[in-house]
Design a protein around this motif. Structure first.
Motif, PDB file in Angstrom:
ATOM      1  N   LYS A 253       0.833  -1.210   0.000  1.00  0.00           N
ATOM      2  CA  LYS A 253       0.000   0.000   0.000  1.00  0.00           C
ATOM      3  C   LYS A 253       0.858   1.248   0.000  1.00  0.00           C
ATOM      4  O   LYS A 253       0.574   2.230  -0.700  1.00  0.00           O
ATOM      5  CB  LYS A 253      -0.936  -0.016   1.208  1.00  0.00           C
ATOM      6  N   LYS A 254       1.954   1.219   0.785  1.00  0.00           N
ATOM      7  CA  LYS A 254       2.865   2.352   0.856  1.00  0.00           C
ATOM      8  C   LYS A 254       3.509   2.626  -0.494  1.00  0.00           C
ATOM      9  O   LYS A 254       3.624   3.776  -0.929  1.00  0.00           O
ATOM     10  CB  LYS A 254       3.927   2.067   1.912  1.00  0.00           C
ATOM     11  N   LYS A 255       3.914   1.559  -1.202  1.00  0.00           N
ATOM     12  CA  LYS A 255       4.520   1.714  -2.525  1.00  0.00           C
ATOM     13  C   LYS A 255       3.527   2.306  -3.525  1.00  0.00           C
ATOM     14  O   LYS A 255       3.861   3.197  -4.306  1.00  0.00           O
ATOM     15  CB  LYS A 255       4.993   0.349  -3.048  1.00  0.00           C
ATOM     16  N   LEU A 256       2.293   1.794  -3.501  1.00  0.00           N
ATOM     17  CA  LEU A 256       1.269   2.275  -4.429  1.00  0.00           C
ATOM     18  C   LEU A 256       0.935   3.742  -4.168  1.00  0.00           C
ATOM     19  O   LEU A 256       0.805   4.538  -5.106  1.00  0.00           O
ATOM     20  CB  LEU A 256       0.009   1.413  -4.310  1.00  0.00           C
ATOM     21  N   LYS A 257       0.769   4.090  -2.898  1.00  0.00           N
ATOM     22  CA  LYS A 257       0.452   5.472  -2.549  1.00  0.00           C
ATOM     23  C   LYS A 257       1.556   6.421  -3.003  1.00  0.00           C
ATOM     24  O   LYS A 257       1.292   7.516  -3.506  1.00  0.00           O
ATOM     25  CB  LYS A 257       0.251   5.594  -1.031  1.00  0.00           C
ATOM     26  N   LYS A 258       2.811   6.002  -2.826  1.00  0.00           N
ATOM     27  CA  LYS A 258       3.936   6.829  -3.246  1.00  0.00           C
ATOM     28  C   LYS A 258       3.920   7.036  -4.760  1.00  0.00           C
ATOM     29  O   LYS A 258       4.118   8.156  -5.245  1.00  0.00           O
ATOM     30  CB  LYS A 258       5.254   6.184  -2.813  1.00  0.00           C
ATOM     31  N   GLU A 259       3.666   5.963  -5.500  1.00  0.00           N
ATOM     32  CA  GLU A 259       3.603   6.071  -6.958  1.00  0.00           C
ATOM     33  C   GLU A 259       2.507   7.036  -7.385  1.00  0.00           C
ATOM     34  O   GLU A 259       2.703   7.903  -8.250  1.00  0.00           O
ATOM     35  CB  GLU A 259       3.338   4.687  -7.566  1.00  0.00           C
ATOM     36  N   MET A 260       1.332   6.928  -6.783  1.00  0.00           N
ATOM     37  CA  MET A 260       0.209   7.778  -7.148  1.00  0.00           C
ATOM     38  C   MET A 260       0.467   9.236  -6.786  1.00  0.00           C
ATOM     39  O   MET A 260       0.155  10.142  -7.569  1.00  0.00           O
ATOM     40  CB  MET A 260      -1.063   7.260  -6.470  1.00  0.00           C
ATOM     41  N   GLU A 261       1.049   9.480  -5.628  1.00  0.00           N
ATOM     42  CA  GLU A 261       1.329  10.856  -5.221  1.00  0.00           C
ATOM     43  C   GLU A 261       2.382  11.498  -6.113  1.00  0.00           C
ATOM     44  O   GLU A 261       2.288  12.684  -6.451  1.00  0.00           O
ATOM     45  CB  GLU A 261       1.784  10.880  -3.756  1.00  0.00           C
ATOM     46  N   GLU A 262       3.389  10.718  -6.512  1.00  0.00           N
ATOM     47  CA  GLU A 262       4.416  11.264  -7.400  1.00  0.00           C
ATOM     48  C   GLU A 262       3.836  11.657  -8.741  1.00  0.00           C
ATOM     49  O   GLU A 262       4.181  12.708  -9.309  1.00  0.00           O
ATOM     50  CB  GLU A 262       5.551  10.249  -7.575  1.00  0.00           C
ATOM     51  N   ILE A 263       2.939  10.839  -9.275  1.00  0.00           N
ATOM     52  CA  ILE A 263       2.309  11.162 -10.558  1.00  0.00           C
ATOM     53  C   ILE A 263       1.393  12.382 -10.398  1.00  0.00           C
ATOM     54  O   ILE A 263       1.404  13.297 -11.222  1.00  0.00           O
ATOM     55  CB  ILE A 263       1.514   9.950 -11.087  1.00  0.00           C
ATOM     56  N   PHE A 264       0.602  12.401  -9.330  1.00  0.00           N
ATOM     57  CA  PHE A 264      -0.366  13.483  -9.128  1.00  0.00           C
ATOM     58  C   PHE A 264       0.325  14.829  -8.919  1.00  0.00           C
ATOM     59  O   PHE A 264      -0.075  15.845  -9.493  1.00  0.00           O
ATOM     60  CB  PHE A 264      -1.254  13.157  -7.928  1.00  0.00           C
ATOM     61  N   TYR A 265       1.377  14.843  -8.100  1.00  0.00           N
ATOM     62  CA  TYR A 265       2.056  16.098  -7.797  1.00  0.00           C
ATOM     63  C   TYR A 265       3.196  16.413  -8.762  1.00  0.00           C
ATOM     64  O   TYR A 265       3.764  17.512  -8.730  1.00  0.00           O
ATOM     65  CB  TYR A 265       2.581  16.086  -6.357  1.00  0.00           C
ATOM     66  N   GLY A 266       3.552  15.452  -9.615  1.00  0.00           N
ATOM     67  CA  GLY A 266       4.563  15.707 -10.638  1.00  0.00           C
ATOM     68  C   GLY A 266       5.965  15.860 -10.104  1.00  0.00           C
ATOM     69  O   GLY A 266       6.756  16.616 -10.652  1.00  0.00           O
ATOM     70  N   ARG A 267       6.293  15.115  -9.048  1.00  0.00           N
ATOM     71  CA  ARG A 267       7.662  15.162  -8.507  1.00  0.00           C
ATOM     72  C   ARG A 267       7.936  13.901  -7.705  1.00  0.00           C
ATOM     73  O   ARG A 267       7.017  13.247  -7.203  1.00  0.00           O
ATOM     74  CB  ARG A 267       7.866  16.396  -7.640  1.00  0.00           C
ATOM     75  N   ASN A 268       9.221  13.556  -7.578  1.00  0.00           N
ATOM     76  CA  ASN A 268       9.616  12.396  -6.789  1.00  0.00           C
ATOM     77  C   ASN A 268       9.482  12.698  -5.309  1.00  0.00           C
ATOM     78  O   ASN A 268       9.863  13.778  -4.840  1.00  0.00           O
ATOM     79  CB  ASN A 268      11.059  12.010  -7.111  1.00  0.00           C
ATOM     80  N   MET A 269       8.902  11.743  -4.574  1.00  0.00           N
ATOM     81  CA  MET A 269       8.713  11.900  -3.147  1.00  0.00           C
ATOM     82  C   MET A 269       9.877  11.255  -2.391  1.00  0.00           C
ATOM     83  O   MET A 269      10.372  10.194  -2.793  1.00  0.00           O
ATOM     84  CB  MET A 269       7.403  11.244  -2.719  1.00  0.00           C
ATOM     85  N   PRO A 270      10.307  11.867  -1.280  1.00  0.00           N
ATOM     86  CA  PRO A 270      11.391  11.265  -0.498  1.00  0.00           C
ATOM     87  C   PRO A 270      10.943   9.969   0.154  1.00  0.00           C
ATOM     88  O   PRO A 270       9.753   9.795   0.486  1.00  0.00           O
ATOM     89  CB  PRO A 270      11.701  12.333   0.553  1.00  0.00           C
ATOM     90  N   LYS A 271      11.871   9.047   0.352  1.00  0.00           N
ATOM     91  CA  LYS A 271      11.558   7.808   1.038  1.00  0.00           C
ATOM     92  C   LYS A 271      11.340   8.080   2.520  1.00  0.00           C
ATOM     93  O   LYS A 271      12.000   8.920   3.116  1.00  0.00           O
ATOM     94  CB  LYS A 271      12.705   6.804   0.870  1.00  0.00           C
ATOM     95  N   VAL A 272      10.356   7.378   3.080  1.00  0.00           N
ATOM     96  CA  VAL A 272      10.062   7.570   4.510  1.00  0.00           C
ATOM     97  C   VAL A 272      10.255   6.260   5.251  1.00  0.00           C
ATOM     98  O   VAL A 272      10.238   5.202   4.668  1.00  0.00           O
ATOM     99  CB  VAL A 272       8.621   8.088   4.700  1.00  0.00           C
TER     100      VAL A 272
END
Length: 272
Positions: A253-272
């Motif tokens: 779920k964490k991986k999927l959410k990260k992928e979706m947020e990166e596409i939606f916001y148009g930038r790479n998200m930092p790893k948490v």
């Protein structure tokens, strides 16, 4: 800023405004094994092959009232497809223009396609791809509907959304050029528009978070959308939640959410 309603123009010659709708949809999936990943890519490739995409774009042509001149379509190896349709304008019959672009309202759904009028081209390209390590697969389809003349391709947007049922969508609409009325005065837009969202049906707006970024003085409109609800089963291919351990479900779920947020916001998200 609100664009006031523009009365029907008496033009000098042809309406030279170019109106372009760019619609990008994304489907996100988790595939646990290489075999599942390959099966997902093959499924998507078949689901959105050139033949089906041609049918979708033909219906788009009907919705905006275009006459089809030529269709070029191609399925690619190993995956992906493209379709280009050239269209020309037809005569305007006001009695048939049920979905006139003069007002901001959603266009027809897939089971209610009607015809009315105009010109230029419609294209679609698909891009199935996957993360090399994380099991994330992403399918993207890019559709451009460009018309010249009276109507707006925005009337096809509602149909396109329901045809793809995407996890994430980015939508751009721009009016280019100018046209003249009979006195020679230039008009850089010929219809009222405050937001692309006004062309999207209520049931869709209830399902998505939507953000607008509009540049009114340049006649540029942008809306991006992401699904509100997240059910892990809708993002798994080859397995279900019941097949996964609690720790696996949390990690996926964490991986999927990260992928979706990166596409939606148009930038790479930092790893948490």
């Amino acid at each position: 800023m609100e664009i006031k309603s523009i009365k029907k123009l008496k033009l000098h010659g042809f309406n030279n405004l170019t109106k372009t709708l760019s619609f990008n949809m994304y489907d996100i999936c988790y595939t646990k094994t290489v075999e599942d990943r390959n099966a997902y890519i093959a499924y998507i490739d078949e689901q959105y092959n050139a033949e089906r995409l041609t049918k979708i774009l033909t219906n788009v042509s009907n919705i905006i009232g275009a006459n089809i001149l030529n269709i070029a379509k191609q399925d690619y190896d190993p995956q992906g497809a493209s379709v280009t349709i050239l269209v020309c304008e037809g005569p305007v019959n006001p009695e048939q223009c049920e979905h006139s672009s003069d007002n901001e309202s959603p266009g027809p759904l897939p089971d209610a396609v009607v015809a009315h009028l105009d010109k230029s081209h419609i294209t679609v390209h698909t891009y199935p791809e996957y993360h090399p390590d994380d099991g994330i697969s992403t399918f993207r389809a890019d559709i451009d509907v460009s018309t010249c003349g009276h109507i707006s391709p925005l009337k096809a947007l509602n149909y396109l959304i329901h045809s793809f049922d995407a996890d994430i969508m980015t939508i751009d609409y721009r009016v280019r050029g100018f046209t003249r009325d009979v006195t020679g005065k230039k008009f850089f837009i010929d219809h009222k528009i405050n937001s692309i969202q006004n062309y999207i049906s209520g049931d869709t707006k209830d399902r998505y978070h939507m953000i607008d970024v509009n540049v009114y003085q340049e006649n540029i409109f942008h809306t991006k959308c992401i699904l509100k609800e997240f059910d892990l089963d809708n993002y798994l291919f080859g397995v279900t939640k019941k097949d996964l351990l609690p720790g696996e479900k949390k990690k996926i779920k964490k991986k999927l959410k990260k992928e979706m947020e990166e596409i939606f916001y148009g930038r790479n998200m930092p790893k948490v």
